[in-house]
Design a protein around this motif. Structure first.
Motif, PDB file in Angstrom:
ATOM      1  N   ASP A 196       0.846  -1.251  -0.081  1.00  0.00           N
ATOM      2  CA  ASP A 196      -0.013   0.018  -0.023  1.00  0.00           C
ATOM      3  C   ASP A 196       1.029   1.233  -0.199  1.00  0.00           C
ATOM      4  O   ASP A 196       0.473   2.183  -0.833  1.00  0.00           O
ATOM      5  CB  ASP A 196      -0.889   0.182   1.254  1.00  0.00           C
ATOM      6  CG  ASP A 196      -2.254  -0.806   1.022  1.00  0.00           C
ATOM      7  OD1 ASP A 196      -2.537  -1.207  -0.057  1.00  0.00           O
ATOM      8  OD2 ASP A 196      -2.838  -1.067   2.057  1.00  0.00           O
TER       9      ASP A 196
ATOM     10  N   TRP B 142      -1.603  -2.146  -8.234  1.00  0.00           N
ATOM     11  CA  TRP B 142      -2.092  -2.362  -6.880  1.00  0.00           C
ATOM     12  C   TRP B 142      -3.031  -1.203  -6.597  1.00  0.00           C
ATOM     13  O   TRP B 142      -2.764   0.002  -6.577  1.00  0.00           O
ATOM     14  CB  TRP B 142      -0.725  -2.332  -6.088  1.00  0.00           C
ATOM     15  CG  TRP B 142      -1.359  -2.669  -4.647  1.00  0.00           C
ATOM     16  CD1 TRP B 142      -1.373  -1.730  -3.499  1.00  0.00           C
ATOM     17  CD2 TRP B 142      -1.224  -4.146  -3.982  1.00  0.00           C
ATOM     18  NE1 TRP B 142      -1.701  -2.599  -2.460  1.00  0.00           N
ATOM     19  CE2 TRP B 142      -1.510  -3.968  -2.731  1.00  0.00           C
ATOM     20  CE3 TRP B 142      -1.070  -5.338  -4.509  1.00  0.00           C
ATOM     21  CZ2 TRP B 142      -1.643  -4.901  -2.011  1.00  0.00           C
ATOM     22  CZ3 TRP B 142      -1.383  -6.358  -3.776  1.00  0.00           C
ATOM     23  CH2 TRP B 142      -1.469  -6.223  -2.387  1.00  0.00           C
TER      24      TRP B 142
ATOM     25  N   THR C 254      -4.834   0.928  -3.951  1.00  0.00           N
ATOM     26  CA  THR C 254      -4.791   1.471  -2.646  1.00  0.00           C
ATOM     27  C   THR C 254      -5.351   2.660  -2.138  1.00  0.00           C
ATOM     28  O   THR C 254      -5.489   3.560  -3.175  1.00  0.00           O
ATOM     29  CB  THR C 254      -3.085   1.521  -2.249  1.00  0.00           C
ATOM     30  OG1 THR C 254      -2.926   1.950  -1.006  1.00  0.00           O
ATOM     31  CG2 THR C 254      -2.395   2.267  -3.259  1.00  0.00           C
TER      32      THR C 254
END
Lengths: 749, 46
Positions: free
Chosen positions: A471, A491, A493
């Protein structure tokens, strides 16, 4: 048939985007993707005839051009009629440049035709005088008058481009090759006209018309070669979308492209052009990017990829994308802008040739006057006729047409050849500079390796949660354009990083939830750490470390992929006798492994941008000419300082990169070809300049001593120019067979 | 020989006619897309 709403095209404010106006009428070009045969062409014609005028179908380019009166006819009705018969109409952007170049081409063809007809007829009428036959007091004046009448269009109209260009150059107080040409034309024409009126003395109408004819042919060939270079630009321009389908909630509305805003969600139907650069959502896409990158095969993009305006949706379903860049910021617009600049910039070698031509013209005028003067003095009273013939021959024979053609035609041939393959030459002078390059500096990440990086493994160093580390890293890298950031792009986050600071060549520093984090290369890490024994590093891996203020938190192992073509390109460049070097900011292990695998002997690791620059300058101090190849953003100082620079542009950075050569196909494959083309181009330029100067120096003495008749001088001069043009195009022709151009979808006539 | 008094001016006039016809043909686009008419040919038989 589709249920499209065509009425948006009736809006007057949109019209200038696709229609060129002709005496109150609008002329539009429509691509008909559904037109496959002659029968379809007839259907297309029938569908619009009545409401539209001057309907022209072009089966080869699958397009339809017609004129309509916007006051009485709705364009939407015409488009809907075409749609009803299954022709899938798609309005093309205003063929502005194409239109103008078409007019120019037609005019020059008309001038050539007129010059041909007139030159032949004048010679027929002059033939009694060739054999010394006296046509007598009755027929003689008739023949002279007829020659004069035919020379008016043959010299004054067909030769107008040369006369007006000479006038312009004199007005700007410059001497170019048009001055002696115009002088010779006018002198021959006026003297002959006066003599025709008086009824005595030799006529030069045949020489003047023939001279114009020869000159026009050389000019036409030159124009065609230049036009070829700008064809790519025209295709790019025609790919501009005019409208976009915007999704607002559940509804889809058709809006003008100008009304689109960043962040809008647009829908692109199959077969349509993407209106803006954006991020793909919902579905993967199959796109035709051939005009942007030269890649002729369909390119598949995954969700989250950035896709470019001007690409064509080849998939079977509609796409959705979130707009990221619009209008002039799109890669399409930037490429078009760069091509346009490249077409207009005058490289140094061309300026030198122009200057030589200027001095040359001055010398020629002087010599013509001298030759005529000597003949006048020698021949005393009877020398007037001979003096005039000598002055005319000198003016015609020494016209440095070939000299001023030599450089531009050759460069245009070279750049267009590379542009077709997907390598843009932003500065035509770079092509001649590239020929002298003996050293190539490569960057590693994003240049020899692929831009997309895959995060292979996350290792926690202090026992904390790996997902939390992800994160944080993803949040820090979110705004970064460094290739490493792409490993974290997928990703998602919710963590937000503030006060992000990029430390060149080392890492990134940011503030998250009140704590300071650092992310970067292990060598520069602020906190000490030990590589775990089970890390299982591969030679191509890149390792980066996440640290907080107290300790190292996590290790990220990122797998890089060496470009498939890298090894072959390196081998090819090596075969061309170039010294290759690899400079990278990465660690010694990774750089050494890559260099070993690709066969690059000289390599240096842990190079900051400043180190790279120092290395480059050291090479240049040793007299080496350096080509720097980088990804255009992280290597900007290096690229700027190199003799020639080539960049692998990553989208937005296209214009910032300021590179001389742009590998828009995102492949190194074209580098060896670029060297070949550059060296061939330099050779051709030298040949052409040598020939042009040599020829002029050879014939001048002959013309001055009166051994060269004016008509012979005209023929010789034109052949000399023709030879230069053909020599320049020679390499162009060969390229067609050796490197087939990617087939592009016909979009416009 | 007297016929030349008529034929020469007539010849010049014909040449000017040819020039005019050629120019109008060029600007009508007759010399562009030279293979276009050939492709339309099968359609004429219908």
């Amino acid at each position: 048939m589709t249920d499209r709403d065509w009425t948006v095209y009736d809006r007057a404010e949109l019209r200038q985007g696709f229609a060129s106006s002709r005496a109150g009428d609008c002329e539009v070009t429509v691509a008909l993707d559904g037109m496959h045969c002659a029968a379809c062409a007839a259907r297309a014609e029938k569908a619009v005839t009545g409401a539209a005028r001057d309907v022209r179908v072009n089966v080869a380019t699958r397009s339809l051009r017609f004129r309509y009166d916007p006051a009485t006819t709705l364009l939407s009705a015409l488009l809907a009629a075409l749609d009803r018969v299954g022709l899938e109409p798609r309005l093309l952007a205003a063929p502005d440049a194409g239109d103008r170049s078409r007019q120019i081409r037609r005019l020059s063809l008309a001038r050539i035709g007129v010059a041909t007809i007139c030159a032949m007829q004048v010679m027929m009428l002059a033939w009694p005088s060739y054999f010394g036959i006296d046509s007598g007091p009755d027929i003689g004046p008739l023949l002279r008058g007829a020659q004069l009448a035919l020379s008016v269009p043959g010299v004054l109209w067909a030769g107008w481009p040369f006369l007006s260009a000479a006038w312009r150059s004199l007005r700007d107080r410059q001497l170019d090759m048009n001055v002696p040409v115009a002088l010779a034309l006018l002198a021959a024409f006026i003297a002959s006209a006066v003599r025709a009126g008086l009824g005595s003395g030799e006529l030069y109408f045949d020489t003047a018309t023939m001279f114009v004819w020869f000159l026009l042919i050389g000019r036409y060939l030159e124009g065609r070669s230049r036009e070829k270079a700008s064809e790519h630009l025209r295709l790019l321009a025609s790919r501009r979308a005019l409208t976009a389908q915007r999704r607002v909630g559940p509804a889809i509305e058709t809006i003008a492209i100008d009304a689109l805003a960043i962040g809008d969600v647009v829908i692109v139907a199959p077969g349509e052009t993407l209106p803006a650069d954006g991020r793909l959502i919902e579905t993967a896409a199959e796109l035709d990017e051939s005009l942007l990158s030269g890649e002729s095969r369909p390119v598949v993009h995954a969700i989250g990829d950035t896709v470019l305006a001007g690409s064509l949706n080849l998939g079977a379903s509609a796409l959705a994308l979130v707009v990221e860049r619009l209008g002039g910021d799109t890669v399409l617009a930037q490429i078009a802008g760069l091509l346009d600049n490249a077409g207009h910039a005058k490289p140094r070698v061309q300026r030198i040739a122009d200057r030589i031509a200027g001095h040359f013209v001055a010398a020629v005028l002087l010599l013509a006057a001298t030759g005529a003067g000597i003949a006048l003095v020698e021949g005393a009273g009877a020398g007037g006729e001979k003096a005039f013939a000598i002055a005319l021959a000198v003016l015609v024979a020494s016209c440095p047409c070939a000299l001023s053609l030599a450089v531009p035609v050759t460069l245009a041939a070279g750049t267009s050849r590379l542009a077709k393959q997907g390598l843009l030459v932003a500065d035509a002078g770079a092509l001649t500079a590239l020929a002298g390059v003996d050293t190539v500096l490569f960057d590693k990440t994003g240049t020899l390796t692929r831009n997309e990086l895959r995060l292979r493994r996350v290792i926690s160093l202090d026992g904390s949660d790996c997902e939390r580390a992800m994160d944080i890293a993803a949040a820090i890298e979110r705004g970064s354009r460094h290739p490493i950031a792409s490993a974290f792009a997928t990703w998602a986050t919710a963590v937000l990083a503030q006060d992000i600071r990029q430390i060149a060549g080392a890492g990134i520093d940011a503030l998250i939830d009140g704590r300071r984090w650092w992310l970067g290369a292990p060598d520069a890490a602020p906190q000490p750490f030990k590589l775990p024994a089970d890390a299982a590093l591969q030679p191509d891996d890149t390792v980066i470390v996440l640290c907080d203020a107290a300790s190292a938190v996590a290790l990220f192992i990122i797998a890089t992929r060496v470009r498939d073509e890298a090894a072959e390109v390196i081998r090819e460049l090596d075969r061309r006798g170039l010294q290759l070097e690899l400079l990278s900011g990465d660690g010694a292990v990774a750089v050494g492994a890559l260099a070993g695998r690709l066969g690059i002997d000289r390599h240096a690791a842990r190079q900051t941008p400043a180190d790279k620059l120092a290395h480059l300058q050291a090479l240049q101090a040793k007299g080496r000419r350096v080509l720097a190849v980088g990804d255009g953003l992280n290597d900007a100082p290096l690229l700027a300082a190199a003799d020639v620079s080539a960049a692998m542009p990553n989208g937005a950075a296209l214009t910032q990169s300021r590179a001389d050569l742009l590998l828009i196909g995102d492949t190194l494959r074209l580098l060896p070809l670029a060297f070949d083309v550059a060296r061939t181009t330099r050779l051709r330029i030298h040949e052409n300049l040598g020939w042009a100067l040599g020829y002029n120096l050879l014939v001048l003495p002959l013309a001055m001593t009166g051994h060269l008749a004016p008509w012979l001088a005209a023929a010789g001069m034109s052949l000399s120019s023709l030879l230069v043009v053909v020599n320049a195009l020679r390499s162009e022709c060969r390229s067609v067979s050796a490197f087939p151009a990617p087939p592009t979808r016909p979009v416009s006539e | 020989m007297t016929s030349l008094y008529l034929l020469i001016p007539l010849g010049v006039a014909v040449v000017f006619g040819a020039i005019a016809a050629f120019i109008s043909a060029v600007f009508d686009g007759q010399f562009e897309h030279l293979d276009e008419q050939a492709k339309k040919l099968p359609d004429d038989e219908r």
